[in-house]
Each structure stands twice: as structure tokens, then as C-alpha cells.
Design an enzyme around this catalytic site. Structure first.
Site, short mmCIF file in Angstrom:
data_model
loop_
_atom_site.label_atom_id
_atom_site.label_comp_id
_atom_site.label_asym_id
_atom_site.label_seq_id
_atom_site.Cartn_x
_atom_site.Cartn_y
_atom_site.Cartn_z
NE ARG A 1 7.52 -43.72 -38.74
CZ ARG A 1 7.85 -42.50 -38.31
NH1 ARG A 1 7.16 -41.92 -37.35
NH2 ARG A 1 8.88 -41.87 -38.83
NE ARG B 1 16.43 -33.79 -34.23
CZ ARG B 1 15.33 -33.73 -33.50
NH1 ARG B 1 15.21 -32.85 -32.54
NH2 ARG B 1 14.33 -34.57 -33.72
CG ASP C 1 11.53 -34.34 -39.65
OD1 ASP C 1 11.12 -35.50 -39.78
OD2 ASP C 1 12.06 -33.92 -38.60
NE ARG D 1 14.40 -31.46 -38.87
CZ ARG D 1 15.23 -32.39 -38.48
NH1 ARG D 1 16.50 -32.12 -38.35
NH2 ARG D 1 14.80 -33.62 -38.23
CG ASN E 1 16.32 -41.73 -41.80
OD1 ASN E 1 16.27 -40.93 -42.73
ND2 ASN E 1 15.99 -41.36 -40.56
C1 IPE Z 1 16.15 -36.23 -41.00
O1 IPE Z 1 14.98 -36.46 -40.33
C2 IPE Z 1 16.27 -37.18 -42.17
C3 IPE Z 1 15.38 -36.94 -43.31
C4 IPE Z 1 14.49 -36.00 -43.40
C5 IPE Z 1 15.57 -37.82 -44.42
P1 IPE Z 1 14.86 -37.46 -39.09
O2 IPE Z 1 13.44 -37.50 -38.75
O3 IPE Z 1 15.53 -38.73 -39.41
O4 IPE Z 1 15.72 -36.70 -37.97
P2 IPE Z 1 15.69 -36.85 -36.37
O5 IPE Z 1 15.88 -38.30 -36.06
O6 IPE Z 1 14.38 -36.35 -35.91
O7 IPE Z 1 16.81 -35.97 -35.91
C1 IPE Z 2 10.65 -37.49 -42.70
O1 IPE Z 2 9.56 -37.82 -41.92
C2 IPE Z 2 10.99 -38.54 -43.71
C3 IPE Z 2 12.21 -39.31 -43.40
C4 IPE Z 2 12.98 -39.18 -42.36
C5 IPE Z 2 12.55 -40.31 -44.36
P1 IPE Z 2 9.71 -38.71 -40.60
O2 IPE Z 2 9.51 -40.14 -40.97
O3 IPE Z 2 10.98 -38.43 -39.90
O4 IPE Z 2 8.47 -38.20 -39.78
P2 IPE Z 2 8.39 -37.87 -38.23
O5 IPE Z 2 9.57 -36.98 -37.92
O6 IPE Z 2 8.47 -39.17 -37.52
O7 IPE Z 2 7.08 -37.19 -38.08
MG MG Z 3 11.51 -37.09 -38.49
#
Ligand code: IPE
Ligand code: IPE
Ligand code: MG
Length: 248
Positions: free
Chosen positions: A36, A197, A23, A191, A71
Site C-alpha cells: 500500500r 462519501r 483516495d 473524490r 486514518n
Molecule cells: C479519506 O479516505 C481520507 C484521505 C483521503 C486522506 P479514506 O480512505 O480514509 O476513507 P474511507 O475510510 O474509505 O471512508
Molecule cells: C488514500 O488512499 C490515501 C489516504 C487515505 C491517506 P487509501 O490508502 O485510502 O487507498 P484505498 O482507499 O485503500 O484504495
Molecule cells: Mg481509501
């Protein structure tokens, strides 16, 4: 005064299975005023480093969360960019993974994935089927609740077809219907990015997993960060509900 327990002379074991919620890609890119999707492509570099580091550190199973069933709520351009990165990762790395003895497993629902992506996944699994040195489990279009619901549905079908009696639905039997059938549960779950979480990751499998949260944003993750998480794990006492610590 109570006697101190004798310090164990056996070195603490390296976790057999590490699962990672990768993450923080978006925030990493934002800090650099980049889109992003740039964070996601740098995230793939961190994944490459981490697979290699896991092998070097003797971690046999590595599971990474690449795309969750939630996602899909992101803008379609970002969803497509994440799908493209899986395509790119397999295209670039599959030969090397085959040669290095890494078996690839992909867990998650194939529903909603473009047909070519489902084919790429099946091909990666088939080409590495005979490998056993290291296992890379990619959780893609994965959600723990979805996985459990799909398993329950298939069990219900087997019961309805007379292949299974309701009394045979034990924990062990249930696990054979999960996407992770045959894989050990994670010993350590990491994580990154400071979020505390599970976000629907490995809800069944994480029953007794040790959790480590790191503030590092995923694109910055490296071997030293993996080693730091393993060090934290090795200081833990696992009890599995018992009265005494257990060394697995
Ligand atoms: C969890 O991260 C999913 C992946 C790392 C693929 P998210 O960024 O989607 O989780 P939330 O929305 O912050 O809980
Ligand atoms: C994790 O990074 C990758 C996926 C969930 C696919 P994020 O895209 O969730 O990055 P943040 O949490 O917005 O920084
Ligand atoms: Mg994220």
C-alpha cells in the site's frame, strides 16, 4: 410554450477553490501486487502534477486530504509511511513552492504529530506566508468533526473569559475559529476511486460545494482528470437555496 432562457455568453467560471479527497492509493498498489505504501508514494507524484495543473488552469485554492483523524486506525507502519511522505514532500518541494508564489496552509490537529513534523509544517507555512498567487491547503490529521469541536471549545473558552458574548456566536464569527479561517469555501469537491462519501472532510465548508466523483484511482490522477472535473462543474447550476441559478 415557455421561452428557453437565453444561453449565457459569459464563459462558466473556473472554480476558485477545489478540494480533493485523494483516495484509492491502496487499491492502485494492490492491482500491481505492491505494498500500500507504494501507492501512497505514487500518490505524491499525482499531488505534484495536480498542484501544477491547478496553477495552469487558474484554480487559486487547492485543498487536498492527506491524512484523516480516522486514518490512525491503520497499521502503524502505514501511518508512519504517510507521515514520512509529508516530510519528503515538504523537503523536496518547498523551495519550488516558495519560488512559484504558492502559499502553503496546513489544516487539522497538531495533536499526536511528532514534534519534528509540527516544526516542518510551521516552517512551510512561515516560508510561504507572503505568497498569494496560488494556495495549497494540506488537510493533515484533519477531521471535519474534530475541527468543529476544536472551534467550539475555543469559543467556549473565549466566552468563559469574557472575550465573547454568546449572542456574538454567529456563522461568520464561528468560521473565524475554524482551521480554514480566511479561506473561501470549496466550489468543487472531487473524490477519486469511486467512493461516494465525505469521510469527515470539510463538513462545515462543503455546505454548498458541488461534488464530483471520479472512478480514477488517485495515483493515476492528472491534468486531464482535473479538467474533466472542472468541465462537470461548469455544467452545474448553483442555487445556494435561491430560486434562480447564481454565477459566483
Ligand atoms: C479519506 O479516505 C481520507 C484521505 C483521503 C486522506 P479514506 O480512505 O480514509 O476513507 P474511507 O475510510 O474509505 O471512508
Ligand atoms: C488514500 O488512499 C490515501 C489516504 C487515505 C491517506 P487509501 O490508502 O485510502 O487507498 P484505498 O482507499 O485503500 O484504495
Ligand atoms: Mg481509501
Amino acid at each position: 410554450m415557455m421561452a428557453q432562457p437565453a444561453p449565457s455568453s459569459a464563459p462558466a467560471p473556473v472554480p476558485r477553490h477545489i478540494a480533493i479527497i485523494m483516495d484509492g492509493n491502496g487499491r492502485w498498489a494492490k492491482q500491481r501486487s505492491r505494498p500500500r505504501t507504494f501507492g501512497h508514494s505514487e500518490g505524491v507524484e499525482a499531488l505534484r502534477r495536480t498542484v501544477e495543473a491547478a496553477g495552469e488552469l487558474g484554480v487559486r485554492y487547492l485543498t487536498v486530504f492527506g491524512f484523516s483523524t480516522e486514518n490512525w486506525r491503520r497499521p502503524i507502519e502505514e501511518v508512519n509511511a504517510l507521515f514520512d511522505l509529508l516530510r519528503l514532500y515538504v523537503a523536496r518541494d518547498l523551495d519550488r513552492l516558495v519560488k512559484e508564489g504558492v502559499r502553503v496552509h496546513v489544516i487539522g490537529s497538531r495533536e499526536g504529530l511528532q514534534p519534528d513534523l509540527a516544526r516542518i509544517i510551521a516552517d512551510a507555512e512561515a516560508k510561504t506566508r507572503h505568497n498569494d498567487k496560488q494556495h495549497l491547503v494540506i488537510a493533515f490529521n484533519y477531521g471535519g468533526q474534530d475541527e468543529i469541536a476544536r472551534a467550539a471549545r475555543r469559543i467556549a473558552e473565549d466566552v468563559a473569559a469574557g472575550k465573547l458574548a454568546p449572542g456574538e456566536v454567529t456563522i461568520e464569527r464561528f468560521e473565524t475559529y475554524l482551521d480554514t479561517a480566511g479561506l473561501p469555501p470549496p466550489d468543487l469537491l472531487i473524490r477519486t476511486s469511486g467512493e461516494l462519501r465525505l469521510s469527515n472532510f470539510m463538513l462545515w465548508q462543503a455546505a454548498y460545494t458541488e461534488l464530483v466523483f471520479s472512478d480514477i484511482l488517485w495515483p493515476d490522477f492528472d491534468k486531464a482528470a482535473l479538467q474533466a472535473a472542472i468541465d462537470a462543474y461548469q455544467r452545474r447550476e448553483r442555487r445556494f437555496g435561491g430560486a434562480e441559478p447564481e454565477r459566483p
